[in-house]
Design a protein around this motif. Structure first.
Motif, PDB file in Angstrom:
ATOM      1  N   LYS A  92      -0.953  -4.084  -4.806  1.00  0.00           N
ATOM      2  CA  LYS A  92      -0.889  -3.197  -3.809  1.00  0.00           C
ATOM      3  C   LYS A  92       0.394  -2.928  -3.167  1.00  0.00           C
ATOM      4  CE  LYS A  92      -2.738  -3.086   1.216  1.00  0.00           C
ATOM      5  NZ  LYS A  92      -1.538  -2.511   1.610  1.00  0.00           N
ATOM      6  N   LYS A  93       1.505  -3.833  -3.253  1.00  0.00           N
ATOM      7  CA  LYS A  93       2.945  -3.287  -2.798  1.00  0.00           C
ATOM      8  C   LYS A  93       3.490  -2.329  -3.708  1.00  0.00           C
ATOM      9  CE  LYS A  93       7.470  -5.479  -2.182  1.00  0.00           C
ATOM     10  NZ  LYS A  93       8.345  -6.592  -2.158  1.00  0.00           N
ATOM     11  N   HIS A  94       3.385  -2.436  -5.151  1.00  0.00           N
ATOM     12  CA  HIS A  94       3.516  -1.531  -6.099  1.00  0.00           C
ATOM     13  C   HIS A  94       2.969  -0.033  -6.071  1.00  0.00           C
ATOM     14  CE1 HIS A  94       6.543  -4.299  -8.008  1.00  0.00           C
ATOM     15  NE2 HIS A  94       5.553  -5.023  -8.227  1.00  0.00           N
ATOM     16  N   LYS A  95       1.697  -0.418  -5.519  1.00  0.00           N
ATOM     17  CA  LYS A  95       0.933   0.976  -5.392  1.00  0.00           C
ATOM     18  C   LYS A  95       1.321   1.868  -4.284  1.00  0.00           C
ATOM     19  CE  LYS A  95      -3.850   2.500  -5.334  1.00  0.00           C
ATOM     20  NZ  LYS A  95      -5.349   2.047  -5.318  1.00  0.00           N
ATOM     21  N   ASP A  96       1.539   1.047  -3.082  1.00  0.00           N
ATOM     22  CA  ASP A  96       2.136   1.442  -1.982  1.00  0.00           C
ATOM     23  C   ASP A  96       3.742   2.135  -2.121  1.00  0.00           C
ATOM     24  OD1 ASP A  96      -0.165   0.833  -0.551  1.00  0.00           O
ATOM     25  OD2 ASP A  96       0.725  -0.906   0.320  1.00  0.00           O
ATOM     26  N   THR A  97       4.453   1.419  -2.836  1.00  0.00           N
ATOM     27  CA  THR A  97       5.718   1.976  -3.290  1.00  0.00           C
ATOM     28  C   THR A  97       5.529   3.255  -4.084  1.00  0.00           C
ATOM     29  OG1 THR A  97       6.677  -0.197  -3.212  1.00  0.00           O
ATOM     30  CG2 THR A  97       7.841   1.486  -4.290  1.00  0.00           C
ATOM     31  N   ALA A  98       4.647   3.257  -4.850  1.00  0.00           N
ATOM     32  CA  ALA A  98       4.569   4.531  -5.730  1.00  0.00           C
ATOM     33  C   ALA A  98       4.307   5.581  -5.151  1.00  0.00           C
ATOM     34  CB  ALA A  98       3.727   4.274  -6.858  1.00  0.00           C
ATOM     35  N   LYS A  99       3.034   5.513  -4.116  1.00  0.00           N
ATOM     36  CA  LYS A  99       2.848   6.548  -3.237  1.00  0.00           C
ATOM     37  C   LYS A  99       4.021   6.950  -2.343  1.00  0.00           C
ATOM     38  CE  LYS A  99      -1.011   7.411   0.229  1.00  0.00           C
ATOM     39  NZ  LYS A  99      -2.108   6.786   0.893  1.00  0.00           N
ATOM     40  N   GLU A 100       4.480   5.954  -1.953  1.00  0.00           N
ATOM     41  CA  GLU A 100       5.826   6.447  -0.757  1.00  0.00           C
ATOM     42  C   GLU A 100       6.776   7.363  -1.800  1.00  0.00           C
ATOM     43  OE1 GLU A 100       9.455   4.432   1.578  1.00  0.00           O
ATOM     44  OE2 GLU A 100       7.450   3.532   1.460  1.00  0.00           O
ATOM     45  N   TRP A 101       6.980   6.942  -2.963  1.00  0.00           N
ATOM     46  CA  TRP A 101       7.997   7.429  -3.911  1.00  0.00           C
ATOM     47  C   TRP A 101       7.366   9.003  -3.926  1.00  0.00           C
ATOM     48  CZ3 TRP A 101      10.206   3.766  -7.871  1.00  0.00           C
ATOM     49  CH2 TRP A 101      11.075   2.749  -7.198  1.00  0.00           C
ATOM     50  N   GLN A 102       6.271   9.087  -4.532  1.00  0.00           N
ATOM     51  CA  GLN A 102       5.637  10.331  -4.694  1.00  0.00           C
ATOM     52  C   GLN A 102       5.789  11.358  -3.320  1.00  0.00           C
ATOM     53  OE1 GLN A 102       1.532   9.203  -5.499  1.00  0.00           O
ATOM     54  NE2 GLN A 102       2.046   9.365  -7.932  1.00  0.00           N
ATOM     55  N   GLN A 103       5.598  10.842  -2.301  1.00  0.00           N
ATOM     56  CA  GLN A 103       5.629  11.566  -0.925  1.00  0.00           C
ATOM     57  C   GLN A 103       7.104  12.049  -0.678  1.00  0.00           C
ATOM     58  OE1 GLN A 103       3.522   9.302   2.090  1.00  0.00           O
ATOM     59  NE2 GLN A 103       1.570   9.836   1.033  1.00  0.00           N
ATOM     60  N   ARG A 104       7.894  11.151  -0.709  1.00  0.00           N
ATOM     61  CA  ARG A 104       9.308  11.291  -0.176  1.00  0.00           C
ATOM     62  C   ARG A 104      10.507  11.022  -1.247  1.00  0.00           C
ATOM     63  NH1 ARG A 104       9.165   6.800   4.711  1.00  0.00           N
ATOM     64  NH2 ARG A 104       7.570   7.653   5.810  1.00  0.00           N
ATOM     65  N   GLY A 105       9.937  11.080  -2.689  1.00  0.00           N
ATOM     66  CA  GLY A 105      11.036  10.776  -3.525  1.00  0.00           C
ATOM     67  C   GLY A 105      11.648   9.331  -3.792  1.00  0.00           C
ATOM     68  N   ILE A 106      12.172   9.180  -4.786  1.00  0.00           N
ATOM     69  CA  ILE A 106      12.838   7.890  -5.016  1.00  0.00           C
ATOM     70  C   ILE A 106      14.130   7.715  -4.138  1.00  0.00           C
ATOM     71  CG2 ILE A 106      13.891   6.378  -6.832  1.00  0.00           C
ATOM     72  CD1 ILE A 106      12.047   7.638  -8.782  1.00  0.00           C
ATOM     73  N   PRO A 107      14.172   6.494  -3.564  1.00  0.00           N
ATOM     74  CA  PRO A 107      15.552   6.598  -2.577  1.00  0.00           C
ATOM     75  C   PRO A 107      16.556   6.348  -3.365  1.00  0.00           C
ATOM     76  CG  PRO A 107      14.036   4.350  -2.498  1.00  0.00           C
ATOM     77  CD  PRO A 107      13.460   5.523  -3.439  1.00  0.00           C
TER      78      PRO A 107
END
Length: 151
Positions: free
Chosen positions: A46-61
């Protein structure tokens, strides 16, 4: 079991039921371990899925740039003002009472760096790998000279 067996029968042969209950407890512990492992895996997923979703929305930090404070504290073997390393200070504290069990957070407080618990835990794990400390269940650390069985 006690709910399905009469009190008289249960009390007449406690040894029989102690053995049966111990077997049941062992079985439940194994099942509980499996459930905990699955839960841990699902939380990580779930944590990795949430991170992937955030990166899709905001880009890789961008890569984090270390601050001056981080540089000084990341080197766990760097001596402090008195010339002793964090490992040396952990050894000294734990040798004062080798029987005592320590949590990383408690050790961080004793070292005067309560906000560096993770760094202290890494250092204590290094001392475990070196054979100087023992890590008991529940992430309790003990100096190797004070080994005792935990309940």
């Amino acid at each position: 079991m006690i709910e399905t067996v009469s009190w008289e029968e249960f009390a007449s042969d406690p040894d029989k039921y102690v053995g049966e209950l111990e077997k049941e407890e062992e079985s439940l512990q194994k099942d509980l371990y499996k459930v905990r492992q699955e839960l841990r895996l699902m939380r990580q997923l779930k944590k990795h899925k949430d991170t992937a979703k955030e990166w899709q929305q905001r880009g890789i930090p961008d890569q984090r740039q270390p601050s001056q404070d981080d540089d000084e504290d990341n080197d766990m073997t760097a001596p402090n003002e008195q010339g002793t390393t964090r490992k040396d200070r952990i050894r000294d504290i734990m040798l004062q009472d080798p029987q005592r069990l320590w949590k990383a957070g408690t050790m961080a407080e004793a070292l005067g760096v309560p906000d560096k618990t993770k760094s202290v835990r890494v250092t204590m794990d290094e001392l475990v790998r070196a054979g100087e400390l023992v890590k008991h269940p529940g992430s309790n650390y003990q100096h190797a000279t004070g080994i005792r069985q935990t309940p």
